[in-house]
Motif scaffolding. Structure first.
Motif, PDB file in Angstrom:
ATOM      1  N   GLU A 129       0.830  -1.209   0.000  1.00  0.00           N
ATOM      2  CA  GLU A 129       0.000   0.000   0.000  1.00  0.00           C
ATOM      3  C   GLU A 129       0.866   1.261   0.000  1.00  0.00           C
ATOM      4  OE1 GLU A 129      -2.435  -0.388   3.433  1.00  0.00           O
ATOM      5  OE2 GLU A 129      -3.586  -2.087   2.628  1.00  0.00           O
ATOM      6  N   ASN A 130       1.926   1.250   0.814  1.00  0.00           N
ATOM      7  CA  ASN A 130       2.831   2.405   0.862  1.00  0.00           C
ATOM      8  C   ASN A 130       3.535   2.614  -0.478  1.00  0.00           C
ATOM      9  OD1 ASN A 130       2.153   2.782   3.522  1.00  0.00           O
ATOM     10  ND2 ASN A 130       4.036   1.897   4.352  1.00  0.00           N
ATOM     11  N   ALA A 131       3.937   1.508  -1.115  1.00  0.00           N
ATOM     12  CA  ALA A 131       4.624   1.602  -2.405  1.00  0.00           C
ATOM     13  C   ALA A 131       3.721   2.232  -3.461  1.00  0.00           C
ATOM     14  CB  ALA A 131       5.085   0.225  -2.854  1.00  0.00           C
ATOM     15  N   LEU A 132       2.443   1.866  -3.442  1.00  0.00           N
ATOM     16  CA  LEU A 132       1.500   2.458  -4.393  1.00  0.00           C
ATOM     17  C   LEU A 132       1.371   3.961  -4.161  1.00  0.00           C
ATOM     18  CD1 LEU A 132      -1.412  -0.168  -4.537  1.00  0.00           C
ATOM     19  CD2 LEU A 132       0.435   0.184  -6.193  1.00  0.00           C
ATOM     20  N   GLU A 133       1.260   4.356  -2.894  1.00  0.00           N
ATOM     21  CA  GLU A 133       1.115   5.775  -2.568  1.00  0.00           C
ATOM     22  C   GLU A 133       2.364   6.566  -2.955  1.00  0.00           C
ATOM     23  OE1 GLU A 133       0.122   6.346   1.504  1.00  0.00           O
ATOM     24  OE2 GLU A 133      -1.748   5.177   1.393  1.00  0.00           O
ATOM     25  N   MET A 134       3.527   5.949  -2.781  1.00  0.00           N
ATOM     26  CA  MET A 134       4.790   6.640  -3.045  1.00  0.00           C
ATOM     27  C   MET A 134       5.273   6.430  -4.491  1.00  0.00           C
ATOM     28  SD  MET A 134       6.605   5.578   0.573  1.00  0.00           S
ATOM     29  CE  MET A 134       8.115   6.512   0.295  1.00  0.00           C
ATOM     30  N   LYS A 135       4.461   5.695  -5.270  1.00  0.00           N
ATOM     31  CA  LYS A 135       4.802   5.406  -6.673  1.00  0.00           C
ATOM     32  C   LYS A 135       6.170   4.715  -6.796  1.00  0.00           C
ATOM     33  CE  LYS A 135       2.072   9.259  -8.547  1.00  0.00           C
ATOM     34  NZ  LYS A 135       0.862   8.569  -8.173  1.00  0.00           N
ATOM     35  N   LEU A 136       6.374   3.742  -5.925  1.00  0.00           N
ATOM     36  CA  LEU A 136       7.603   2.948  -5.950  1.00  0.00           C
ATOM     37  C   LEU A 136       7.316   1.577  -6.548  1.00  0.00           C
ATOM     38  CD1 LEU A 136       8.995   3.757  -2.392  1.00  0.00           C
ATOM     39  CD2 LEU A 136       9.743   4.757  -4.569  1.00  0.00           C
TER      40      LEU A 136
END
Length: 245
Positions: free
Chosen positions: A232-239
């Motif tokens: 979820e964090n990766a999606l938000e941070m576009k990683l």
């Protein structure tokens, strides 16, 4: 120079069951194991714990230290011991900078345990390290590796707590599991699973003199939960990298 363990996590969409992410699981596995002891120390260690001993200077002790230091920020004395002194020295330098505290390199395992409010064994030993007469009033012992302590050290504890008793028995390599398989203990010797204590079904620490043993093997569901949050964090941070669209 290989990591302690190698893991790959594939996350699936819970509705479609299709894979949505592939990620390295090595760091995740180490992190959730450390977090287990951090959570356990919140409920099982003395509230005013000031000293921590770490036996083993590998990646597991790093995450154990981070989690327990987070739960008990007033800890001001930290000792680490490893069979290879250079590893312990490097650990003390690297982790001391990260947490902003001095870490003492101990000469022996006993020196590490002696005087510690909380101590952790995170090793690959096949010969028990911790002896019964090392256990002092009020201590919390977090047992992370396999057969790391003599049986009487566990039997002499006031409480024995685990993360998942069925899983420990299934794996069969931890000191508790060996004791069960040899008929030394039965299920009644397990006072609680940590989830029962967190949810108020059973009691954690009840006095500053109580000695408590905590055995954690780590559970796959914890890897999935942590991996899901990272996703979820990766999606938000576009990683991350899309393999197909």
């Amino acid at each position: 120079n290989l990591p302690r363990a190698s893991a790959v996590i594939i996350l699936n969409n819970p509705e479609t069951l299709m894979p949505i992410a592939i990620m390295d699981g090595t760091a995740i596995s180490a992190s959730r194991t450390g977090a287990n002891s951090g959570v356990a120390s919140k409920f099982l260690a003395k509230k005013d714990s000031k000293s921590l001993g770490l036996i083993g200077a590998g990646v597991q002790s790093r995450t154990q230290l981070l989690a327990i230091n987070y739960t008990h920020p007033n800890i001001d004395k930290i000792k680490v011991y490893d069979l290879y002194e250079e590893r312990a020295t490097n650990f003390a330098k690297e982790m001391g900078k990260i947490i902003g505290k001095d870490i003492i390199v101990a000469k022996t395992a006993y020196e590490t345990v002696n005087g510690s409010d909380i101590f952790v064994t995170a090793t690959v030993t096949k010969t028990p390290i911790v002896k019964p007469d090392w256990i002092e009033p009020g201590v919390l012992y977090c047992h992370v590796g396999s057969h790391e302590c003599e049986f009487n050290a566990i039997l002499n504890m006031d409480k024995r707590v685990v993360d998942d008793w069925l899983e420990i028995k299934h794996r069969g390599v931890e000191s508790l599991a060996i004791m069960h398989n040899d008929g030394i203990i039965d299920d009644s010797y397990i006072d609680a699973e940590i989830g029962q204590i967190i949810n108020g079904v059973k009691k954690g620490r009840e006095s500053n003199e109580e000695t408590i043993y905590f055995n954690t093997v780590g559970l796959g569901i914890e890897d999935v939960a942590l991996a899901s949050k990272i996703y979820e964090n990766a999606l938000e941070m576009k990683l991350g990298k899309y393999l197909a669209r």
